[in-house]
Design a protein around this motif. Structure first.
Motif, PDB file in Angstrom:
ATOM      1  N   VAL A   1      -0.600  13.238  -1.237  1.00 52.67           N
ATOM      2  CA  VAL A   1      -1.030  12.358  -2.331  1.00 52.67           C
ATOM      3  C   VAL A   1       0.125  12.107  -3.297  1.00 52.67           C
ATOM      4  O   VAL A   1       0.330  10.978  -3.765  1.00 52.67           O
ATOM      5  CB  VAL A   1      -2.240  12.961  -3.070  1.00 52.67           C
ATOM      6  CG1 VAL A   1      -2.587  12.135  -4.294  1.00 52.67           C
ATOM      7  CG2 VAL A   1      -3.439  13.034  -2.140  1.00 52.67           C
ATOM      8  N   ILE A   2       0.893  13.148  -3.605  1.00 52.42           N
ATOM      9  CA  ILE A   2       2.052  12.974  -4.488  1.00 52.42           C
ATOM     10  C   ILE A   2       3.032  11.975  -3.869  1.00 52.42           C
ATOM     11  O   ILE A   2       3.584  11.110  -4.557  1.00 52.42           O
ATOM     12  CB  ILE A   2       2.730  14.330  -4.756  1.00 52.42           C
ATOM     13  CG1 ILE A   2       1.830  15.203  -5.636  1.00 52.42           C
ATOM     14  CG2 ILE A   2       4.095  14.148  -5.429  1.00 52.42           C
ATOM     15  CD1 ILE A   2       2.305  16.627  -5.815  1.00 52.42           C
TER      16      ILE A   2
ATOM     17  N   GLU B   1       2.274   9.589  -1.829  1.00 46.00           N
ATOM     18  CA  GLU B   1       1.689   8.253  -1.919  1.00 46.00           C
ATOM     19  C   GLU B   1       1.865   7.652  -3.314  1.00 46.00           C
ATOM     20  O   GLU B   1       2.085   6.453  -3.462  1.00 46.00           O
ATOM     21  CB  GLU B   1       0.197   8.314  -1.580  1.00 46.00           C
ATOM     22  CG  GLU B   1      -0.113   8.580  -0.118  1.00 46.00           C
ATOM     23  CD  GLU B   1      -1.601   8.704   0.125  1.00 46.00           C
ATOM     24  OE1 GLU B   1      -2.372   8.600  -0.855  1.00 46.00           O
ATOM     25  OE2 GLU B   1      -2.008   8.907   1.283  1.00 46.00           O
ATOM     26  N   GLU B   2       1.755   8.492  -4.340  1.00 48.65           N
ATOM     27  CA  GLU B   2       1.723   7.992  -5.711  1.00 48.65           C
ATOM     28  C   GLU B   2       3.102   7.873  -6.363  1.00 48.65           C
ATOM     29  O   GLU B   2       3.296   7.031  -7.243  1.00 48.65           O
ATOM     30  CB  GLU B   2       0.845   8.918  -6.568  1.00 48.65           C
ATOM     31  CG  GLU B   2      -0.620   8.934  -6.174  1.00 48.65           C
ATOM     32  CD  GLU B   2      -1.290   7.583  -6.391  1.00 48.65           C
ATOM     33  OE1 GLU B   2      -0.843   6.835  -7.278  1.00 48.65           O
ATOM     34  OE2 GLU B   2      -2.252   7.276  -5.664  1.00 48.65           O
ATOM     35  N   LEU B   3       4.057   8.708  -5.943  1.00 50.15           N
ATOM     36  CA  LEU B   3       5.341   8.755  -6.645  1.00 50.15           C
ATOM     37  C   LEU B   3       6.496   8.627  -5.660  1.00 50.15           C
ATOM     38  O   LEU B   3       6.509   9.287  -4.616  1.00 50.15           O
ATOM     39  CB  LEU B   3       5.481  10.082  -7.407  1.00 50.15           C
ATOM     40  CG  LEU B   3       4.461  10.338  -8.527  1.00 50.15           C
ATOM     41  CD1 LEU B   3       4.558  11.769  -9.014  1.00 50.15           C
ATOM     42  CD2 LEU B   3       4.669   9.355  -9.682  1.00 50.15           C
TER      43      LEU B   3
ATOM     44  N   SER C   1       0.839  -1.202   0.000  1.00 50.51           N
ATOM     45  CA  SER C   1       0.000   0.000   0.000  1.00 50.51           C
ATOM     46  C   SER C   1       0.872   1.250   0.000  1.00 50.51           C
ATOM     47  O   SER C   1       1.907   1.312   0.664  1.00 50.51           O
ATOM     48  CB  SER C   1      -0.903   0.013   1.234  1.00 50.51           C
ATOM     49  OG  SER C   1      -1.614   1.230   1.322  1.00 50.51           O
ATOM     50  N   LYS C   2       0.425   2.252  -0.750  1.00 53.80           N
ATOM     51  CA  LYS C   2       1.137   3.537  -0.794  1.00 53.80           C
ATOM     52  C   LYS C   2       0.429   4.608   0.034  1.00 53.80           C
ATOM     53  O   LYS C   2       0.842   5.759   0.025  1.00 53.80           O
ATOM     54  CB  LYS C   2       1.278   4.007  -2.241  1.00 53.80           C
ATOM     55  CG  LYS C   2       2.141   3.117  -3.109  1.00 53.80           C
ATOM     56  CD  LYS C   2       2.282   3.681  -4.516  1.00 53.80           C
ATOM     57  CE  LYS C   2       3.254   2.873  -5.364  1.00 53.80           C
ATOM     58  NZ  LYS C   2       2.769   1.507  -5.624  1.00 53.80           N
ATOM     59  N   GLN C   3      -0.639   4.238   0.748  1.00 49.06           N
ATOM     60  CA  GLN C   3      -1.385   5.222   1.514  1.00 49.06           C
ATOM     61  C   GLN C   3      -0.540   5.810   2.648  1.00 49.06           C
ATOM     62  O   GLN C   3       0.310   5.130   3.232  1.00 49.06           O
ATOM     63  CB  GLN C   3      -2.656   4.598   2.092  1.00 49.06           C
ATOM     64  CG  GLN C   3      -3.768   4.441   1.064  1.00 49.06           C
ATOM     65  CD  GLN C   3      -5.041   3.947   1.703  1.00 49.06           C
ATOM     66  OE1 GLN C   3      -5.500   2.844   1.433  1.00 49.06           O
ATOM     67  NE2 GLN C   3      -5.629   4.769   2.558  1.00 49.06           N
TER      68      GLN C   3
ATOM     69  N   ARG D   1       7.323   3.411 -10.837  1.00 47.59           N
ATOM     70  CA  ARG D   1       7.177   4.783 -11.313  1.00 47.59           C
ATOM     71  C   ARG D   1       8.472   5.563 -11.096  1.00 47.59           C
ATOM     72  O   ARG D   1       9.206   5.329 -10.140  1.00 47.59           O
ATOM     73  CB  ARG D   1       6.018   5.479 -10.599  1.00 47.59           C
ATOM     74  CG  ARG D   1       4.675   4.874 -10.952  1.00 47.59           C
ATOM     75  CD  ARG D   1       3.536   5.485 -10.160  1.00 47.59           C
ATOM     76  NE  ARG D   1       2.250   4.935 -10.562  1.00 47.59           N
ATOM     77  CZ  ARG D   1       1.102   5.200  -9.964  1.00 47.59           C
ATOM     78  NH1 ARG D   1       1.080   6.021  -8.925  1.00 47.59           N
ATOM     79  NH2 ARG D   1      -0.017   4.655 -10.389  1.00 47.59           N
TER      80      ARG D   1
END
Length: 517
Positions: free
Chosen positions: A409-410, A412-414, A282-284, A392
């Motif tokens: 959020v950034i 979490e995603e990257l 999970s990236k949360q 990524r």
């Protein structure tokens, strides 16, 4: 108890009298060395604000052009009158707490503050009393615990400065001569504050996440008092602390979880253990951004909805990578007990063997055991490790000027490039033919402040304003930083992006003007 000569064993120590021994002034040195971390100390002050009924709290850093001056915690709680202030500032005084209070020992305000600052000032006002204040210093404690009375005119002036928070009642805790601030060299204030605020935001977001989810407004702000704009200067950073829920996954890592196990604990009765399994990889933020996954597995103890231990197995077993997805919620009982005890700093829980034995015997309503839960968590981790995932490209993270919710959020995603200074967004005076410019040496995107009002619907805007525009610019320009040699082709791209965005900004301004007619 009287002495009974000739007995085999004295079950109680015999005494012949008693005397009262007040603390020596040297106790002040012990008070200032309680081992409070910076974030833990601030959290203790916020606890006091919550206990006072506050629903709006601001942690406020004040700085000037050269250094960080002071720190304040402002709330809109019930406040204190003169008698209440005297009681709060009395060293060693044990106050009465309600069943739902976050405070426990009555030492947090003094110990947490004086562990970091040489001077602690508290100014407060209730609905029925005028503004008043007290100041406690390290020198005052050595001088027979002397506490200074704040000039009531200054107390009222300080309250008036924060009338956006304190309307009818509230308190201000002020730290001066903060030891960490005094170690910051000239020119390094921004760097120090950026890191300190990031750590503080994470700590408060995690340990107070239930309160934040229930509507508590907790902000961190930085003001530059050397600016001429307003009584308090200019706000240069503002962060609304968001809840970091360590159990906030969207879908559990294994079906039929979480499960509630009942542990029969001798001396305490049945203790409920809510066992969670996070989804693998999970990236949360509530999973990745609260610390090492090894340290954050295990028990999460809560006292009156306040997290007081975030991970650790408390002697049940050793942490290991295969249990990184296992987290267990435990609410401490409201009554005092001899099995589970919380330390003064509210960072960790000490358990007796009765607790670990009870956990080993725990089962849920369907008969599943806690041992089976650990096996399920380990199996979920191993299955997730086998899956291939798209990797990524790492990015330079966004920094000052970007809304914290977007930064999270950034993150979490990257993945982030290690060791890179975050990219800041600053409004600046630029030529009329530029919408933005790049300060690549300092990792700054400069925005033409001539358009700031347009993008804020005519308002001045805050330090984290126009989030959509800044986010799009970040995604567009992130790879323009940290490149070493600057290529002509990349400069050409920046030039035509600028021209196109300048036209878009002009069109936006025209539409606003037409709508106003």
């Amino acid at each position: 108890m009287p002495y009974e000569p000739g007995t085999v064993w004295q079950y109680e120590v015999p005494t012949t009298g008693s005397t009262h021994l007040p603390p020596d002034a040297g106790y002040g040195k012990a008070l200032t060395n309680q081992g409070y971390g910076f974030e833990v100390a601030i959290a203790d002050l916020v606890d006091n604000s919550i206990d006072a009924g506050a629903d709006k709290i601001v942690v406020h850093f004040l700085r000037d052009a050269k250094r960080i001056l002071t720190l304040l915690v402002i709330d809109n709680g019930r406040g204190m009158d003169d008698a209440g202030l005297d009681a709060a500032m009395t060293v060693g005084r044990r106050r009465e707490y309600g069943d739902n209070a976050l405070g426990m020992y009555g030492t947090g305000l003094k110990a947490a503050s004086l562990s970091h600052a040489a001077s602690l000032t508290v100014v407060s006002r209730t609905k029925r009393s005028r503004a008043a204040g007290r100041r406690l210093t390290a020198e005052g404690i050595e001088d027979s615990f002397r506490c200074d009375t704040v000039d009531p005119r200054y107390a009222q002036e300080l309250v008036d400065r924060y009338d956006g928070i304190i309307e009818w009642q509230g308190s201000i805790v002020r730290w001066d001569q903060v030891r960490a601030f005094e170690t910051v060299t000239t020119g390094q204030s921004d760097h120090f504050l950026s890191k300190a605020i990031a750590r503080l935001e994470t700590h408060l977001g995690l340990y107070l996440h239930r309160f934040l989810q229930d509507g508590l407004a907790l902000d961190i702000a930085v003001w530059d008092v050397s600016s001429a704009e307003g009584e308090l200067g200019e706000e240069v950073d503002h962060i609304a602390v968001q809840a970091l829920d360590p159990f906030g996954y969207k879908v559990p890592g294994k079906a039929r979880y979480p499960r509630t196990f009942t542990a029969p604990v001798e001396g305490l009765g049945d203790v409920q253990l809510t066992a969670h399994i996070w989804p693998a990889k999970s990236k949360q933020a509530g999973f990745r951004q609260i610390g090492s996954l090894t340290d954050r597995q295990g028990f999460y103890f809560y006292r009156n909805n306040r997290l007081v231990q975030a991970g650790g197995w408390n002697g049940l077993r050793n942490p290991e990578g295969h249990l990184a997805l296992a987290r267990v919620e435990v609410d401490l009982p409201a009554h005092d007990n001899s099995v589970l005890s919380l330390d003064v700093k509210k960072e960790s829980v000490t358990v007796t063997p009765a607790f670990t034995l009870g956990v080993e015997m725990a089962a849920d309503a369907a008969g599943h055991t806690f041992h089976q839960y650990l096996n399920d968590a380990e199996a979920t981790y191993r299955e997730g490790a086998k899956r291939n995932e798209i990797v990524r490209k790492a990015v330079t993270p966004p920094g000052k000027g970007m809304d914290p919710a977007i930064k999270r959020v950034i993150k979490e995603e990257l993945p982030e490039k290690p060791g890179e200074e975050p990219i800041a967004f600053i409004w600046a005076t630029l030529p009329v033919d530029k919408f933005f410019d790049l300060d690549r040496e300092n990792n700054v995107v400069l925005l033409n402040k001539a358009f700031r009002s347009d993008f804020n619907d005519g308002r001045r805007g805050g330090s984290n304003d126009v989030p959509v525009t800044k986010t799009l610019l970040y995604l567009l320009l992130e790879d323009c930083f940290g490149l070493g040699r600057w290529e002509r082709g990349r400069q050409d791209r920046v030039d035509y992006w600028n021209t196109i965005l300048l036209a878009a900004a002009g069109a936006h301004r025209e539409r606003r003007a037409q709508a106003a007619d």
